[in-house]
Design an enzyme around this catalytic site. Structure first.
Site, PDB file in Angstrom:
ATOM      1  N   LEU A 152      66.137 -28.366  14.806  1.00  0.00           N
ATOM      2  CA  LEU A 152      67.867 -27.732  14.145  1.00  0.00           C
ATOM      3  C   LEU A 152      67.494 -27.944  12.986  1.00  0.00           C
ATOM      4  O   LEU A 152      68.323 -27.589  11.737  1.00  0.00           O
ATOM      5  CB  LEU A 152      68.889 -27.911  15.241  1.00  0.00           C
ATOM      6  N   TYR A 153      67.597 -29.743  12.912  1.00  0.00           N
ATOM      7  CA  TYR A 153      67.431 -30.423  11.455  1.00  0.00           C
ATOM      8  C   TYR A 153      66.033 -29.436  10.391  1.00  0.00           C
ATOM      9  O   TYR A 153      66.551 -29.514   9.604  1.00  0.00           O
ATOM     10  CB  TYR A 153      66.736 -31.751  11.762  1.00  0.00           C
TER      11      TYR A 153
END
Length: 242
Positions: A152-153
């Site tokens: 996600l990051y």
């Protein structure tokens, strides 16, 4: 464009890398607008520290993940400090979780700040930064590495680097440079896992974590006249982590 006598806006600047960038730009002579979303006490402490050193600084609360608030942030910054010359889109959140276990809520949380927030910060910057200005978006060296539990990051930051490449082409005729700044493992609240900290030390030829000041000094260069011939790039401030 000299940083002295310019106005800079830094999002997510109450702590960590954002605060260090605000401090560096203020030390270089810019009037600095510190943006924060939730950490009011930290933002006020950052303002006090910069002001104590003779810097010109103010703080404005706004959640840049909401386009209307990003717009308000720029409007209030211009009303208080004048036309903006430098924008640093730094606000970000981190979530470590396997992709297979990540929820829709996790996705919305990370991409709202790291991608949507940066997109609309860059949009306002494109509309408002004066000709010859500087736009910097903070990414991460992790976009070119293979780290588990960081989809996600890293996905959110990969999008930021594409925004930068496109915007640099759109603003070149106005002599505005647009670059991404890619820190490595940096000693901030975001890097709280002992295993990740040990990995960061091991991956750097310098055998240490980066400091917020290490990253801020590179940002100070990108905001300066000396960086006038650099645009559309992802510039590492990662201590040699590859």
């Amino acid at each position: 464009m000299a940083t002295d006598r310019k106005t800079a806006l830094v999002t997510g600047a109450s702590r960590g890398i954002g605060r260090a960038i605000a401090e560096r730009l203020a030390a270089d002579g810019a009037t600095v607008v510190i943006n924060y979303a939730r950490h009011r006490d930290a933002a006020e402490a950052a303002v006090a520290a910069i002001a104590a050193g003779g810097g010109r600084v103010l703080a404005i609360q706004a959640d840049v993940a909401k386009p209307a608030e990003a717009r308000r942030l720029f409007e209030e910054a211009e009303a208080a400090a004048g036309p903006i010359d430098i924008v640093v889109a730094n606000a970000a959140v981190f979530l470590a979780k396997p992709l297979a276990e990540s929820t829709e809520e996790d996705y919305e949380q990370v991409f709202a700040v790291n991608t949507k927030g940066v997109f609309f910060t860059l949009q306002e910057a494109a509309r408002r930064v004066r000709d010859g200005g500087r736009i910097i978006a903070v990414s991460t060296c992790g976009t070119r590495l293979y780290f588990p539990h960081a989809s996600l990051y890293l996905g959110s930051k990969g999008a930021v680097e594409q925004f930068v490449r496109t915007l640099s082409r759109e603003l070149g005729s106005r002599r505005i440079t647009v670059n991404a700044l890619a820190p490595g493992f940096t000693d901030t609240d975001m890097l709280h896992d002992d295993q990740a900290r040990a990995l960061g030390v091991a991956l750097s030829p310098f055998q240490r974590l980066g400091t917020p000041k290490d990253v801020a000094d590179v940002a100070g260069f990108l905001a300066s006249e000396a960086a006038r011939w650099i645009t559309g790039q992802t510039v590492d401030a990662a201590g040699g982590v590859v």
